[in-house]
Design a protein around this motif. Structure first.
Motif, PDB file in Angstrom:
ATOM      1  N   ASP A 172     -69.657 -13.704  27.960  1.00 41.61           N
ATOM      2  CA  ASP A 172     -68.457 -13.904  27.164  1.00 41.61           C
ATOM      3  C   ASP A 172     -67.313 -13.191  27.892  1.00 41.61           C
ATOM      4  OD1 ASP A 172     -66.869 -14.680  25.075  1.00 41.61           O
ATOM      5  OD2 ASP A 172     -67.937 -13.551  23.540  1.00 41.61           O
ATOM      6  N   LEU A 173     -66.073 -13.730  27.778  1.00 37.92           N
ATOM      7  CA  LEU A 173     -64.946 -13.275  28.607  1.00 37.92           C
ATOM      8  C   LEU A 173     -65.365 -13.423  30.065  1.00 37.92           C
ATOM      9  CD1 LEU A 173     -64.646 -11.884  25.754  1.00 37.92           C
ATOM     10  CD2 LEU A 173     -63.193 -10.238  26.900  1.00 37.92           C
ATOM     11  N   MET A 209     -61.039  -5.902  28.707  1.00 39.46           N
ATOM     12  CA  MET A 209     -59.949  -6.376  29.557  1.00 39.46           C
ATOM     13  C   MET A 209     -59.320  -7.590  28.882  1.00 39.46           C
ATOM     14  SD  MET A 209     -59.922  -4.223  31.982  1.00 39.46           S
ATOM     15  CE  MET A 209     -58.743  -5.011  33.065  1.00 39.46           C
ATOM     16  N   ARG A 210     -58.566  -7.325  27.807  1.00 30.37           N
ATOM     17  CA  ARG A 210     -58.004  -8.440  27.056  1.00 30.37           C
ATOM     18  C   ARG A 210     -56.597  -8.100  26.590  1.00 30.37           C
ATOM     19  NH1 ARG A 210     -61.555 -10.692  23.484  1.00 30.37           N
ATOM     20  NH2 ARG A 210     -59.738 -11.769  22.701  1.00 30.37           N
ATOM     21  N   TYR A 211     -55.815  -9.169  26.350  1.00 24.81           N
ATOM     22  CA  TYR A 211     -54.393  -9.021  26.060  1.00 24.81           C
ATOM     23  C   TYR A 211     -54.061  -9.331  24.598  1.00 24.81           C
ATOM     24  CZ  TYR A 211     -54.943  -9.618  31.040  1.00 24.81           C
ATOM     25  OH  TYR A 211     -55.395  -9.496  32.323  1.00 24.81           O
ATOM     26  N   GLU A 212     -54.878 -10.120  23.961  1.00 23.70           N
ATOM     27  CA  GLU A 212     -54.716 -10.434  22.551  1.00 23.70           C
ATOM     28  C   GLU A 212     -56.095 -10.477  21.911  1.00 23.70           C
ATOM     29  OE1 GLU A 212     -53.381 -13.067  24.714  1.00 23.70           O
ATOM     30  OE2 GLU A 212     -51.470 -12.018  24.921  1.00 23.70           O
ATOM     31  N   THR A 320     -59.686 -11.089  30.713  1.00 26.54           N
ATOM     32  CA  THR A 320     -60.004 -10.997  32.150  1.00 26.54           C
ATOM     33  C   THR A 320     -58.723 -10.963  32.969  1.00 26.54           C
ATOM     34  OG1 THR A 320     -60.213 -13.333  32.843  1.00 26.54           O
ATOM     35  CG2 THR A 320     -62.079 -12.353  31.677  1.00 26.54           C
ATOM     36  N   PHE A 321     -58.830 -11.161  34.275  1.00 29.70           N
ATOM     37  CA  PHE A 321     -57.638 -11.263  35.122  1.00 29.70           C
ATOM     38  C   PHE A 321     -57.796 -12.415  36.111  1.00 29.70           C
ATOM     39  CE2 PHE A 321     -59.899  -7.168  36.164  1.00 29.70           C
ATOM     40  CZ  PHE A 321     -60.672  -7.623  37.221  1.00 29.70           C
TER      41      PHE A 321
END
Length: 399
Positions: A172-173, A209-212, A320-321
């Motif tokens: 996941d992610l 490692m997430r933005y929202e 992620t990036f």
């Protein structure tokens, strides 16, 4: 002299092969924009460096317990458990030299030669490599494009399970496609694991490692803790890629096996690095928040340019990036002969270096779209705009 035949099944992390081509192009005096390797260009936080140096000065440079020093195991159990709504003790934690060893040791512990293991494709290439190297049979499952990104082909997963299937690797992610499971998808994977009595390796390298939004571990679902091994790494969240520190969080029966494997393989994880890990977990988290803010800006810049490039499109990922844009039409615009030729032309025309879908597992039958992966973790926003801007102009000149 002959070498072992199993070496024929040993793959590699193919991003490093792309790095070699980029380095060669750079050595000829050309500027390169390295979107190919998911390393981070952020320095270690000061308090982590200080803890590591203090540990060295205090003589913590010799052997230490194979499963990890007690202080780090306790800190990991508390941190990982609290962030997942679970309760772990130090006995569930085995410290390792990064996240990759968790993959290998998990497979060694649960898979006999000839057993089948399901794994995501496209996915981190070490899954496929280690399954086959250790004599297992890899059963790839795919992702399907949706309006919100990518979703696991659950029908394919169901159809792939046989009496020989012993485990499923679940990321996941996800790297490379930044896919994030819905609650329903995660619950479906958990139900299949329980129905068929499968072990689960939950690769949670990008859990934070997430933005929202927020992350949920499959291990936290009912009936899953006793069959799930969580892969945890310091590499991403704390930008400690070169420190080589991670762990497995698993049922104690697996943990005892992992501890023995550690003793056989590397004796122990570097002693003073483990004290740096404690500082990372228990010290200020402001550097993590600052890094995520910077990465969010990079993500937004990259998505803006990709989606304004003729023949390219991508959904904006929440974690992620990485970006995994569809470049099917762009390949046709520049007259490239497939993904490899497109990547080489792009490097020579613009200096932009990237991996393609083919670097993340063997393409599956029926794939009719072409994708590439951009890692934006190691480039400033200015370099992202210049590099992807040049790529956009190059493709646009053929439109």
């Amino acid at each position: 002299m002959r070498l072992a035949s199993r070496l024929d099944n040993l793959g590699t992390e193919t991003a490093f092969a792309v790095a070699a081509a980029a380095a060669d192009w750079k050595s000829r005096g050309n500027e390169v924009f390295p979107f190919h390797l998911g390393d981070l260009d952020f320095p270690l936080a000061d308090h982590i460096v200080e803890a590591m140096n203090s540990a060295i000065a205090d003589g913590k440079t010799g052997y230490c317990p194979g499963p990890g020093i007690p202080e780090l195991r306790a800190a990991l159990a508390e941190d990982i458990g609290s962030r997942r709504g679970m309760t772990f003790g130090p006995e569930h934690v085995t410290v390792m030299t990064g996240g990759k060893p968790v993959i290998t040791k998990f497979l060694q512990a649960v898979m006999n030669p000839g057993d089948e293991v399901l794994y995501p494709n496209p996915g981190f290439p070490i899954y496929e490599s280690q399954i086959e190297y250790l004599g297992g049979v890899g059963k790839a499952y795919r992702y399907l494009p949706t309006d919100d990104g990518f979703a696991i082909d659950l029908d394919q997963v169901r159809d792939a399970i046989t009496d020989r299937t012993v485990a499923i690797i679940y990321n996941d992610l996800q790297n490379p496609i930044s896919a994030e499971s819905t609650d329903a998808e995660r619950e479906a994977i958990a139900a299949l694991a329980q129905e068929h009595d499968l072990w689960v390796l939950s690769d949670e390298a990008y859990f934070e490692m997430r933005y929202e939004g927020g992350s949920t571990s499959i291990a936290s679902l009912p009936g899953m803790a006793e069959r799930t091994c969580i892969l945890y790494t310091f590499s991403k969240k704390f930008a400690m890629t070169g420190s080589r520190l991670g762990c497995a969080v698993a049922p104690t029966e697996l943990g005892r096996v992992f501890s023995t494997m550690n003793t056989n393989d590397e004796s122990c994880t570097t002693h003073y690095v483990q004290w740096a890990g404690i500082a990372a977990l228990q010290g200020t988290q402001q550097p993590v928040a600052d890094m995520l803010d910077t990465l969010r800006g990079r993500r937004d810049a990259a998505c803006e340019i990709v989606n304004s490039t003729p023949g390219m499109s991508v959904e904006t990922p929440r974690s992620t990036f990485y970006l995994f844009p569809d470049v099917t039409e762009a390949i046709g615009l520049v007259g490239a002969d497939g993904l490899a030729d497109f990547a080489q032309q792009a490097l020579h025309a613009t200096g932009v270096s990237f991996c393609t879908r083919n670097h993340f597992g063997r393409p599956q039958p029926g794939e009719d779209r072409s994708y590439i992966r951009f890692a934006y973790s190691g480039l400033s926003e200015d370099k992202i705009r210049r590099g992807l801007g040049d790529l956009r102009d190059w493709i646009g000149s053929h439109a």
